[in-house]
Design a protein around this motif. Structure first.
Motif, short mmCIF file in Angstrom:
data_model
loop_
_atom_site.label_atom_id
_atom_site.label_comp_id
_atom_site.label_asym_id
_atom_site.label_seq_id
_atom_site.Cartn_x
_atom_site.Cartn_y
_atom_site.Cartn_z
N ARG A 246 1.37 -1.25 -0.25
CA ARG A 246 -0.35 -0.33 0.04
C ARG A 246 0.85 1.70 0.20
O ARG A 246 0.45 1.89 -0.98
N PRO A 247 1.56 1.58 1.37
CA PRO A 247 2.31 2.63 0.93
C PRO A 247 3.22 2.87 -0.51
O PRO A 247 4.09 3.95 -0.55
N ALA A 248 3.78 1.36 -0.97
CA ALA A 248 5.11 1.46 -2.25
C ALA A 248 3.55 1.87 -3.17
O ALA A 248 4.69 2.82 -3.92
N TRP A 249 2.75 1.78 -2.96
CA TRP A 249 1.92 1.82 -4.58
C TRP A 249 1.87 3.62 -4.42
O TRP A 249 2.12 4.42 -5.45
N ARG A 250 1.65 4.27 -2.81
CA ARG A 250 0.93 5.87 -2.40
C ARG A 250 3.19 6.64 -3.56
O ARG A 250 2.41 7.77 -3.67
N TRP A 251 3.69 5.75 -2.84
CA TRP A 251 4.78 6.66 -3.24
C TRP A 251 4.91 6.69 -4.67
O TRP A 251 5.73 7.38 -5.11
N LYS A 252 4.81 5.35 -5.42
CA LYS A 252 5.15 5.26 -6.88
C LYS A 252 4.34 6.70 -7.17
O LYS A 252 4.73 7.32 -8.37
N ARG A 253 2.58 6.92 -6.78
CA ARG A 253 1.87 7.36 -7.13
C ARG A 253 2.74 9.06 -6.76
O ARG A 253 2.36 9.76 -8.31
#
Length: 321
Positions: A246-253
């Protein structure tokens, strides 16, 4: 609990004095976010409207995920405390596990069974013992914590193999070395003093490295013997990896930029990492209590990560009607 909500931002038919035309009234954008009352914003600048409301939704979503991860973190560490406080430390008698029965031209009906001792805090040590119809020992393998037996009774004498999941080796009977020994079975149970860790008996079996095909077939047999445990292992790592995905996807966004992350997102990610570490400790403790092969662990670990990455992948946040 998060859901899907539609946030519509569009024009309200603003009159254009230069052309005599009005802006389209049905132009709208949909933004998916956590459950909240739908909001409609009619402004000439639809982009600013959507940007403002998307920011509100992102903050609400980050708070929602942070609360979820905090609750999960509390549950994980409560489980660690409960496991530590309730771990059984009382001694128990030796017992039999998986068994196979074969016919031997010299020894008659022979039973091969996994004999378990008492590991107290950790996994019970075990070895495969062969005994005749009267319960007298004929042969015994070296000790291990994860042994599987497979026998083919279509040939004489029967062809049996014992697979050591932890070392990846095959143990095969050496019938010429078999000989009668102590009593190892009485009324279907081992004697109270027949602990493998104390008897220190091993003879009558040869050892070799398992082939790739043998490893595959025995590992597959292990999954078939415990389908629920295998499924729960994968599900456990899906949940654990989702805390990092979850945080990895937010960071990628945010194009992998730390400055663009909000304080709530950083806190949520930090709580997720702590919960992942706690779940990893629980998995390690479970493995110490009931060891299984490295290949099954690797399968559950990698498959859980892939499924978590797919399930937590964010959907497109902007759509046009």
């Amino acid at each position: 609990m998060t859901g899907s909500v539609t946030l519509r931002c569009g024009f309200r038919g603003v009159q254009n004095s230069g052309s005599g035309r009005s802006a389209p009234t049905d132009l709208a954008r949909q933004v998916e976010g956590p459950a909240a009352p739908p909001q409609v914003c009619f402004e000439p600048d639809s982009d600013q409207c959507c940007a403002r409301h998307q920011g509100l939704l992102y903050r609400f979503q980050s708070c929602n995920q942070g609360c979820f991860e905090l609750r999960l973190l509390i549950a994980v560490f409560a489980s660690l405390f409960w496991f530590g406080a309730s771990s059984p430390v009382e001694a128990h008698s030796p017992y039999f596990g998986q068994s196979e029965r074969i016919e031997h031209p010299k020894f008659g009906v022979v039973t091969l069974a996994v004999l378990f001792g008492d590991g107290i805090f950790f996994a019970d040590p075990s070895q495969v013992v062969a005994f005749d119809s009267e319960g007298y020992l004929l042969a015994a393998t070296p000790q291990s914590e994860a042994l599987l037996i497979h026998c083919d009774g279509s040939v004489s004498p029967a062809y049996c193999r014992i697979y050591d999941e932890l070392r990846g080796v095959i143990l095969e009977p050496e019938y010429k070395q078999w000989a009668w020994g102590r009593k190892i079975e009485e009324e279907g149970r081992p004697p109270r003093d027949a602990y493998p860790e104390y008897m220190d008996i091993q003879y009558g079996f040869s050892e070799r490295t398992a082939t790739l095909y043998e490893k595959f077939t025995f590992e597959l047999a292990g999954v078939r013997n415990s389908p629920l445990g295998s499924a729960l292992s994968v599900l456990w790592w899906v949940l654990a990896w989702s805390l990092l995905a979850r945080p990895a996807w937010r960071w990628k966004r945010n194009d992998w930029q730390l400055r663009a992350l909000t304080v709530s997102s950083v806190i949520s990610g930090f709580l997720g990492v702590l919960a992942f570490i706690g779940m990893s400790f629980l998995a390690a403790y479970g493995w110490l209590l009931s060891p299984y092969s490295f290949y099954l662990f690797l399968l559950a670990f990698v498959l859980g990560a892939l499924i978590a990455a797919i399930l937590t992948r964010p959907k497109a946040v902007v759509q046009r009607d």
